[in-house]
Design a protein around this motif. Structure first.
Motif, short mmCIF file in Angstrom:
data_model
loop_
_atom_site.label_atom_id
_atom_site.label_comp_id
_atom_site.label_asym_id
_atom_site.label_seq_id
_atom_site.Cartn_x
_atom_site.Cartn_y
_atom_site.Cartn_z
N GLU A 196 0.72 -1.33 0.02
CA GLU A 196 -0.04 0.07 0.05
C GLU A 196 0.76 1.19 0.08
O GLU A 196 0.47 2.25 -0.64
N VAL A 197 2.07 1.09 0.71
CA VAL A 197 2.98 2.47 0.73
C VAL A 197 3.37 2.65 -0.70
O VAL A 197 3.35 3.75 -1.22
N CYS A 198 3.81 1.43 -1.30
CA CYS A 198 4.58 1.62 -2.41
C CYS A 198 3.60 2.24 -3.55
O CYS A 198 3.88 3.11 -4.28
N ASP A 199 2.51 1.68 -3.47
CA ASP A 199 1.45 2.10 -4.56
C ASP A 199 1.19 3.59 -4.34
O ASP A 199 0.74 4.38 -5.34
N ASP A 200 0.75 3.95 -2.80
CA ASP A 200 0.84 5.45 -2.77
C ASP A 200 1.91 6.47 -3.09
O ASP A 200 1.60 7.36 -3.72
N LEU A 201 3.02 5.68 -3.01
CA LEU A 201 4.23 6.64 -3.24
C LEU A 201 4.12 7.11 -4.97
O LEU A 201 4.41 7.98 -5.33
N ILE A 202 4.00 5.81 -5.72
CA ILE A 202 3.77 5.81 -7.09
C ILE A 202 2.73 6.64 -7.60
O ILE A 202 2.90 7.30 -8.58
N ASP A 203 1.56 6.73 -6.88
CA ASP A 203 0.51 7.50 -7.09
C ASP A 203 0.77 8.92 -7.16
O ASP A 203 0.38 9.74 -8.01
N ARG A 204 1.82 9.39 -6.54
CA ARG A 204 2.17 10.82 -6.27
C ARG A 204 3.18 11.23 -7.31
O ARG A 204 3.64 12.39 -7.30
N CYS A 205 3.81 10.44 -8.09
CA CYS A 205 4.85 10.58 -8.93
C CYS A 205 4.37 10.80 -10.44
O CYS A 205 3.67 9.94 -10.77
N SER A 206 4.61 12.09 -11.09
CA SER A 206 4.51 12.14 -12.38
C SER A 206 5.51 13.04 -12.95
O SER A 206 5.95 13.97 -11.92
N GLY A 207 5.50 13.18 -14.34
CA GLY A 207 6.61 14.12 -14.44
C GLY A 207 8.12 13.99 -14.15
O GLY A 207 8.49 12.81 -14.40
N GLU A 208 8.51 15.07 -13.80
CA GLU A 208 10.09 14.82 -13.33
C GLU A 208 10.23 15.12 -11.64
O GLU A 208 9.36 16.05 -11.28
N GLY A 209 10.93 14.42 -11.03
CA GLY A 209 11.04 14.56 -9.46
C GLY A 209 12.45 13.76 -9.12
O GLY A 209 13.33 13.51 -9.84
N ASP A 210 12.78 13.85 -7.70
CA ASP A 210 13.85 13.34 -7.14
C ASP A 210 13.27 11.89 -6.70
O ASP A 210 12.43 11.90 -5.59
N PHE A 211 13.95 10.97 -7.14
CA PHE A 211 13.68 9.57 -6.82
C PHE A 211 14.11 9.25 -5.23
O PHE A 211 13.18 8.69 -4.50
N VAL A 212 14.93 9.97 -4.42
CA VAL A 212 15.39 9.65 -3.26
C VAL A 212 14.17 10.32 -2.25
O VAL A 212 13.79 9.62 -1.50
N THR A 213 13.77 11.45 -2.63
CA THR A 213 12.99 12.03 -1.55
C THR A 213 11.57 11.69 -1.84
O THR A 213 10.68 11.70 -0.96
N GLN A 214 11.36 11.44 -3.07
CA GLN A 214 9.78 10.91 -3.31
C GLN A 214 9.51 9.40 -3.31
O GLN A 214 8.44 9.11 -3.06
N VAL A 215 10.55 8.60 -3.40
CA VAL A 215 10.24 7.18 -3.38
C VAL A 215 11.00 6.37 -2.31
O VAL A 215 10.72 5.74 -1.48
N ALA A 216 12.41 6.49 -2.62
CA ALA A 216 13.34 6.11 -1.68
C ALA A 216 13.27 5.99 -0.22
O ALA A 216 13.36 5.16 0.75
N ALA A 217 13.45 7.50 0.23
CA ALA A 217 13.35 7.69 1.36
C ALA A 217 12.15 7.46 2.33
O ALA A 217 11.84 6.90 3.28
#
Length: 398
Positions: free
Chosen positions: A115-136
């Protein structure tokens, strides 16, 4: 000159070429240290395993497991961490904590991690920082779940863990003293959680740690506080950087990413290869308790020994084509979770699950993820870390 101590070296990347030279020509090598007479750098897989599995010869407690020298009061405090303990004290503490990290207990977290992973991916679009938006955020949310801490505290834990391990990096605008203060804050945070669970027990790790076992043994609030410090590094920094470095490995080897997207059955071996390739904890230190030998090299009582997992994980006597990132590699006896012995990573089951679910989710929902800028690395000779990695996410699929 080969330089393994200076943390600025690692901002450019792990010095694999120097480690390979040492592994072949001087596998137990006397290295200078600006704070001490020096240390033995151990780079072969077999020798790292030997040191790891003989705590009676190579102590974590005597000189601490982290490189560097510390004031005596700081050393006494750090010796309360399991990281800096030897059997039998380490074994007793670990047995009390381990009940929260069994495969059965970790298995209960899988749905939450999905659920956490799906929620994080839901928030990802366009360009961003993988560390602060996903990995951390992933390990931070899992840690909050384990501790029974409010999920809104993840930003606090993120800041404190960065200060604790990143004090040597000027970008964090911190100092050794501030790193110590962050550790004190984390300890107080764990103490407060333990005190709360005495009054209000819950189904979480803190409650299990303060519940007496069959022999009546129990962790004190201070023990829980020290474990919170350890969890902030071992459970957060390592998984965060394995995820970031794993994604970078796929960017650098796009044929392996296409291979995983097309064949998700490779996830288990892919996770092991990510951990080998990344080796988030690059080294630990031990102190020789007696005159002995390592790989035929005599060492003296009191000598400092630093085992380099980054070198051991690319030892060609153990790994075929060790400098090739191969997500189907099997067998894969890497030392990314330690070299065995009493200090083998307590959270290995959890880290594997987090990485497996994360990369399964990314491969399914963001198959076209791509790099979008330079990677900025952590200035540290301990954690192989990425501070920022700009990516093009693309729109997530459902």
């Amino acid at each position: 000159m080969i330089e393994l101590y200076d943390p600025s070296v690692y901002e450019r990347g792990v010095p694999y070429r120097d480690l390979a030279w040492l592994r072949e020509h001087s596998p137990v090598h006397w290295h200078r240290d600006p704070q001490t007479p020096g240390f033995w750098a151990v780079t072969r897989h077999a020798d790292v395993v030997h040191v790891s599995r003989h705590p009676e010869l190579f102590s974590s407690y005597e000189g601490l497991a982290m490189s560097g020298e510390y004031p005596e009061p700081d050393k006494e405090l750090q010796r309360l961490l399991m990281l800096n303990q030897d059997p039998p004290e380490h074994s007793k503490r670990r047995s009390l904590v381990n009940k929260g990290f069994t495969p059965r207990m970790i298995g209960k977290l899988e749905q939450h991690i999905r659920e956490v992973c799906d929620d994080l991916i839901d928030r990802c679009s366009g360009e961003g920082d993988f560390v602060t938006q996903v990995a951390a955020p992933l390990p931070l949310q899992v840690i909050c779940e384990l501790l029974g801490a409010p999920v809104e505290d993840r930003d606090l834990l993120f800041d404190l863990s960065n200060r604790l391990i990143g004090w040597d990096d000027p970008e964090f605008q911190t100092t050794y003293e501030d790193g110590q203060a962050a550790g004190t804050e984390l300890m107080a945070y764990g103490n407060a959680l333990a005190a709360d669970r005495v009054e209000d027990p819950r189904d979480d790790l803190i409650t299990r740690m303060i519940t007496p076992d069959a022999d009546g043994a129990v962790l004190s609030p201070d023990d829980v506080g020290m474990f919170t410090i350890l969890l902030a590094v071992a459970g957060n920094e390592t998984t965060r950087n394995a995820a970031s470095l794993g994604m970078k490995a796929f960017f650098d080897h796009p044929e392996q990413w296409r291979r995983l997207v097309a064949n998700p059955s490779l996830l288990d071996t892919a996770v092991e290869e990510i951990v080998r390739w990344a080796t988030p904890v690059m080294q630990f230190r031990r102190t020789a308790m007696t005159d002995t030998t390592i790989g035929g090299q005599p060492v003296s009582r009191g000598d400092k020994i630093v085992v380099y997992y980054s070198a051991a994980n690319r030892d060609p006597s153990v790994f075929a084509r060790p400098d090739v990132f191969d997500i189907g590699r099997d067998p894969n006896p890497h030392l990314g979770f330690g070299g065995g012995g009493p200090h083998f990573c307590l959270g290995a089951h959890l880290a594997r699950m987090e990485l497996r679910v994360l990369f399964e989710t990314i491969a399914r929902r963001l198959p076209d993820i791509a790099p979008a800028g330079e990677v900025r690395r952590l200035r540290s000779n301990f954690i192989n870390g990425i501070k920022e990695m700009r990516v093009s996410f693309g729109p997530p699929s459902s």
